[in-house]
Design a protein around this motif. Structure first.
Motif, short mmCIF file in Angstrom:
data_model
loop_
_atom_site.label_atom_id
_atom_site.label_comp_id
_atom_site.label_asym_id
_atom_site.label_seq_id
_atom_site.Cartn_x
_atom_site.Cartn_y
_atom_site.Cartn_z
N TRP A 7 75.18 -82.77 -15.34
CA TRP A 7 75.25 -81.34 -15.62
C TRP A 7 74.00 -80.70 -14.83
O TRP A 7 74.10 -79.48 -14.71
CB TRP A 7 74.74 -81.23 -17.23
CG TRP A 7 75.96 -81.62 -18.05
CD1 TRP A 7 77.24 -81.73 -17.87
CD2 TRP A 7 75.87 -82.34 -19.36
NE1 TRP A 7 77.95 -82.23 -18.93
CE2 TRP A 7 77.06 -82.52 -19.80
CE3 TRP A 7 74.90 -82.50 -20.23
CZ2 TRP A 7 77.31 -82.97 -21.13
CZ3 TRP A 7 75.07 -82.82 -21.59
CH2 TRP A 7 76.25 -83.35 -21.93
N GLU A 9 73.72 -80.89 -11.70
CA GLU A 9 74.48 -80.23 -10.61
C GLU A 9 75.34 -79.20 -10.93
O GLU A 9 75.67 -78.29 -10.08
CB GLU A 9 75.36 -81.62 -9.98
CG GLU A 9 74.36 -82.73 -9.52
CD GLU A 9 73.35 -82.37 -8.51
OE1 GLU A 9 73.37 -81.43 -7.58
OE2 GLU A 9 72.28 -83.00 -8.36
N THR A 10 75.69 -78.89 -12.00
CA THR A 10 76.77 -78.15 -12.25
C THR A 10 76.16 -76.65 -13.25
O THR A 10 76.86 -75.85 -13.22
CB THR A 10 77.90 -78.63 -13.19
OG1 THR A 10 77.43 -79.35 -14.53
CG2 THR A 10 78.53 -79.63 -12.20
N ASP A 11 75.21 -77.19 -14.14
CA ASP A 11 75.01 -76.01 -15.02
C ASP A 11 73.97 -74.90 -14.29
O ASP A 11 73.03 -75.19 -13.49
CB ASP A 11 73.94 -76.58 -16.19
CG ASP A 11 74.63 -77.32 -17.32
OD1 ASP A 11 76.00 -77.31 -17.09
OD2 ASP A 11 74.10 -77.92 -18.02
#
Length: 76
Positions: A7, A9-11
């Motif tokens: 997360w 890396e993506t949030d």
């Protein structure tokens, strides 16, 4: 936990701020539930807020102390 699930890396900040809003509403609703439910929702809010601070490189103690200093200057 965020690293474990990827997360971090993506949030996005926008996503996490929206999560804070949602989790804050759940925290409010949990006032009518058990102490355990309230603590769980409080943890959700704190985790998102702290993640935002971490991702932005903010020192939590510093931003809180800065806010305290600002509020202490106000007259109530």
């Amino acid at each position: 936990m965020r690293t474990h699930f990827g997360w971090d890396e993506t949030d996005t900040i926008d996503f996490m701020v929206n999560c804070v809003l949602e989790e804050s509403q759940e925290l409010k609703e949990s006032l009518n539930e058990s102490e355990a439910a309230f603590k769980a929702e409080l943890a959700d809010v704190l985790m998102y807020v702290l993640s935002i601070c971490y991702d932005r490189g903010y020192d939590v103690e510093t931003i809180i102390n800065n806010k305290i200093a600002e509020v202490m200057k106000r007259e109530y």
